[in-house]
Design an enzyme around this catalytic site. Structure first.
Site, PDB file in Angstrom:
ATOM      1  N   CYS A  78     -52.084  10.112 -73.101  1.00  0.00           N
ATOM      2  CA  CYS A  78     -51.268  10.660 -72.014  1.00  0.00           C
ATOM      3  C   CYS A  78     -51.406   9.718 -70.833  1.00  0.00           C
ATOM      4  CB  CYS A  78     -51.752  12.060 -71.660  1.00  0.00           C
ATOM      5  SG  CYS A  78     -50.998  12.760 -70.165  1.00  0.00           S
ATOM      6  N   CYS A 190     -44.656   7.178 -70.821  1.00  0.00           N
ATOM      7  CA  CYS A 190     -45.161   8.499 -71.214  1.00  0.00           C
ATOM      8  C   CYS A 190     -45.094   8.544 -72.729  1.00  0.00           C
ATOM      9  CB  CYS A 190     -44.300   9.608 -70.601  1.00  0.00           C
ATOM     10  SG  CYS A 190     -44.676  11.276 -71.219  1.00  0.00           S
TER      11      CYS A 190
END
Length: 271
Positions: A78, A190
């Site tokens: 992440c 992302c």
């Protein structure tokens, strides 16, 4: 009691299922490890959370996991969490921890028109870490930043079988479409975004898209290869497991698809 395994046990952690894009790259590179894919869907998405909150939360979830499983290496799949949590995690846990950061350096080497687009969450865009990456590796480029909270949800919905609304996606990309020089190299900052790369390519057909998945997989291989014989098959894919912090309809649908990712068991955890 911790579950001890002969093969290295690798934890891949994300707020949602976007980290599966990184997990896939790692699995393809190191298929003989034991894998735990954990996602904090109870508090998804992370992109709108404060740094202090994320540090406390990610530390808490991973600490809970270590009470039940032996971890030999962890990947924080992440970007948002990686930009703020790595120092605290590395000071707390003894196993190696790899973070995922925007692929600014390789993008700076690929771009032809010296215009790079960084597509990420608002939190990642605003982090000092990201600013420093740009200054260090892309000072000679124009780096266009676009922080969007909607894309991770669009990607999660796509995996649940919901068709991407191309008109909505094009509207979200409009700030770049109106530029005099459109980015020719776009960094997917992302881990959810590779799931919608096909749709993004329809909008930016001339651009090269890049993410950190392959580089992370290579890093995992190099670290594990120093300690384990990765060619020896001591673990079976049937032992690979998915953990989530909330059980809902989305998780129920995901469980039916776990075998597609060489993940075959599911467990709910509470952090």
């Amino acid at each position: 009691m911790n579950i001890v395994r002969q093969s290295p046990s690798v934890l891949v952690f994300d707020s949602g299922i976007g980290g599966l894009t990184v997990y896939n790259e790692i699995y393809n590179k190191v298929p003989n490890a034991h894998y735990i894919y954990a996602f904090d869907n109870e508090l998804f998405p992370y992109g709108d959370k404060s740094a202090e909150f994320l540090i406390n939360r990610v530390n808490s979830v991973i600490e809970t996991i270590t009470k039940f499983y032996t971890i030999d290496l962890a990947v924080i799949a992440c970007n948002t969490a990686s930009t703020v949590c790595l120092p605290s995690l590395r000071s707390k846990f003894s196993f190696p921890i790899i973070g995922v950061v925007p692929a600014i350096k390789p993008a700076s080497l690929l771009t032809k028109n010296k215009c790079i687009g960084l597509l990420a969450t608002k939190a990642t865009i605003e982090r000092t870490y990201t600013t420093n990456l740009i200054q260090q590796f892309a000072a000679n480029c124009s780096v266009q930043l676009l922080g969007l909270s909607e894309l991770a949800l669009i990607a999660e919905n796509k995996l649940q079988g919901i068709t991407v609304d191309m008109q909505q996606l094009k509207e979200l990309m409009q700030p770049w479409l109106e530029l005099q020089t459109v980015p020719d190299t776009i960094v997917l900052g992302c881990t959810h975004y590779p799931f919608i790369k096909k749709e993004l390519q329809m909008i930016f057909s001339q651009a090269t898209f890049i993410d950190s998945g392959y580089a992370i997989a290579t890093r995992v291989y190099n670290l594990l290869n120093d300690k384990y014989d990765l060619k020896q098959k001591t673990s079976d894919a049937s032992e690979n497991i998915v953990l989530s912090t909330n059980y809902n309809q989305s998780v129920e649908k995901l469980i039916k698809k776990l075998s597609n990712y060489n993940l075959n068991k599911y467990q709910l955890i509470k952090a």
